[in-house]
Design a protein around this motif. Structure first.
Motif, mmCIF file in Angstrom:
data_model
loop_
_atom_site.group_PDB
_atom_site.id
_atom_site.type_symbol
_atom_site.label_atom_id
_atom_site.label_comp_id
_atom_site.label_asym_id
_atom_site.label_seq_id
_atom_site.Cartn_x
_atom_site.Cartn_y
_atom_site.Cartn_z
ATOM 1 N N LYS A 138 0.818 -1.218 0.000
ATOM 2 C CA LYS A 138 0.000 0.000 0.000
ATOM 3 C C LYS A 138 0.854 1.272 0.000
ATOM 4 O O LYS A 138 0.507 2.276 0.615
ATOM 5 N N GLN A 139 1.954 1.222 -0.702
ATOM 6 C CA GLN A 139 2.882 2.351 -0.726
ATOM 7 C C GLN A 139 2.233 3.598 -1.324
ATOM 8 O O GLN A 139 1.557 3.540 -2.354
ATOM 9 N N LEU A 140 2.451 4.746 -0.668
ATOM 10 C CA LEU A 140 1.975 6.018 -1.183
ATOM 11 C C LEU A 140 2.984 6.573 -2.186
ATOM 12 O O LEU A 140 4.176 6.656 -1.882
ATOM 13 N N LEU A 141 2.513 6.951 -3.347
ATOM 14 C CA LEU A 141 3.370 7.546 -4.364
ATOM 15 C C LEU A 141 3.291 9.056 -4.236
ATOM 16 O O LEU A 141 2.207 9.645 -4.221
ATOM 17 N N GLU A 142 4.457 9.685 -4.135
ATOM 18 C CA GLU A 142 4.537 11.114 -3.874
ATOM 19 C C GLU A 142 5.133 11.866 -5.073
ATOM 20 O O GLU A 142 5.642 11.255 -6.017
ATOM 21 N N ILE A 143 5.075 13.176 -5.005
ATOM 22 C CA ILE A 143 5.603 14.013 -6.080
ATOM 23 C C ILE A 143 7.075 13.689 -6.334
ATOM 24 O O ILE A 143 7.526 13.628 -7.477
ATOM 25 N N GLY A 144 7.821 13.441 -5.269
ATOM 26 C CA GLY A 144 9.240 13.138 -5.406
ATOM 27 C C GLY A 144 9.529 11.901 -6.226
ATOM 28 O O GLY A 144 10.623 11.764 -6.792
ATOM 29 N N LEU A 178 -2.279 -2.550 -3.269
ATOM 30 C CA LEU A 178 -1.788 -1.738 -4.378
ATOM 31 C C LEU A 178 -1.129 -0.420 -3.942
ATOM 32 O O LEU A 178 -1.494 0.170 -2.927
ATOM 33 N N PRO A 179 -0.116 0.030 -4.705
ATOM 34 C CA PRO A 179 0.456 1.359 -4.470
ATOM 35 C C PRO A 179 -0.561 2.434 -4.824
ATOM 36 O O PRO A 179 -1.319 2.285 -5.791
ATOM 37 N N PRO A 238 -1.990 -0.627 -11.163
ATOM 38 C CA PRO A 238 -2.976 -1.246 -10.270
ATOM 39 C C PRO A 238 -4.405 -1.008 -10.763
ATOM 40 O O PRO A 238 -4.630 -0.155 -11.636
ATOM 41 N N PRO A 239 -5.374 -1.731 -10.209
ATOM 42 C CA PRO A 239 -6.768 -1.575 -10.635
ATOM 43 C C PRO A 239 -7.417 -0.290 -10.155
ATOM 44 O O PRO A 239 -8.564 -0.010 -10.500
ATOM 45 N N ASN A 278 -10.709 1.487 1.244
ATOM 46 C CA ASN A 278 -10.823 2.678 2.078
ATOM 47 C C ASN A 278 -11.681 3.686 1.324
ATOM 48 O O ASN A 278 -11.188 4.456 0.503
ATOM 49 N N LEU A 279 -12.985 3.676 1.596
ATOM 50 C CA LEU A 279 -13.908 4.512 0.821
ATOM 51 C C LEU A 279 -13.577 5.998 0.898
ATOM 52 O O LEU A 279 -13.603 6.681 -0.135
ATOM 53 N N PRO A 280 -13.267 6.556 2.076
ATOM 54 C CA PRO A 280 -12.914 7.983 2.104
ATOM 55 C C PRO A 280 -11.707 8.304 1.221
ATOM 56 O O PRO A 280 -11.696 9.315 0.507
#
Length: 217
Positions: free
Chosen positions: A87-93, A128-129, A151-152, A159-161
């Protein structure tokens, strides 16, 4: 006319089959019984390689049939990100030098190699990322035309929110979302000409699409 001999054509689309959640077939006609073969297709609107319409999250009333072909093609930059955790968050960097090169109405393809997990439904869907809030806002601010991911979904579907927020930021900012891509690892150039054409049906909230990339030789 486009001289295709000058390009390598990459098919970025998953083949529909039993490995794709939300897709099934039943025979409609057979050569033996009817004189020809035909098949009934049952397809979830966000199955496989697909495109989201703003109506998907009721950002506005634009549905998939209202997209014009010229909106669905153009220059796209390819970014390779390294996935090191669930569940990695992809950031601007994570965009690296491409962040400095992208221009208004260019598109962005994020290669994570996540498509290789498609035969493991739980990992493919649940771990998924994800596109971070800051990256989603960056795409809107820089007027990214299309954002394509392997990812799909662009966000955590459990996580609906979160999934609501990220889709609303992107779709509300006129960023077309393409999910479920593959074969991005075959592209060697940093930019391609992207063509993403969704199935056209009335009042569609999204639709499967045939997505291709033309890479200059």
């Amino acid at each position: 006319m486009i001289d295709l001999s000058k390009y390598k054509v990459h098919d970025l689309t998953h083949t529909f089959g039993e490995q794709i959640a939300g897709f099934s077939t039943t025979p409609a006609r057979t050569i033996k019984k009817d004189g020809w073969n035909a098949t009934w297709l049952k397809i979830y609107s966000h199955a496989g390689t697909h495109i989201d319409a703003p109506f998907h999250f009721e950002v506005n009333d634009q549905t998939i049939d209202q997209f014009q072909p010229k909106e669905m093609m153009g220059k796209a930059w390819l970014v390779k990100v390294n996935i090191t955790q669930s569940k990695q968050l992809l950031e601007i960097g994570d965009l690296g030098e491409i962040a400095k090169k992208i221009r208004s109405r260019d598109s962005l393809l994020i290669r994570s190699d996540w498509s290789q997990r498609i035969n493991n439904a739980q990992k493919y869907r649940d771990n998924l990322p994800r596109i971070s809030r800051n990256l989603a806002k960056w795409c809107v601010e820089h007027q990214v035309k299309m954002l394509g991911v392997e990812p799909p979904s662009v966000a955590d579907v459990n996580n609906l929110p979160e999934v609501t927020e990220i889709h609303k930021i992107l779709l509300g900012g006129s960023v077309i979302i393409i999910e479920g891509l593959k074969n991005l690892d075959r592209i060697k150039s940093e930019a391609v000409f992207l063509i993403a054409l969704p199935l056209k049906y009335e009042n569609g909230d999204g639709a499967p699409a045939r997505v291709i990339a033309l890479e200059e030789l």
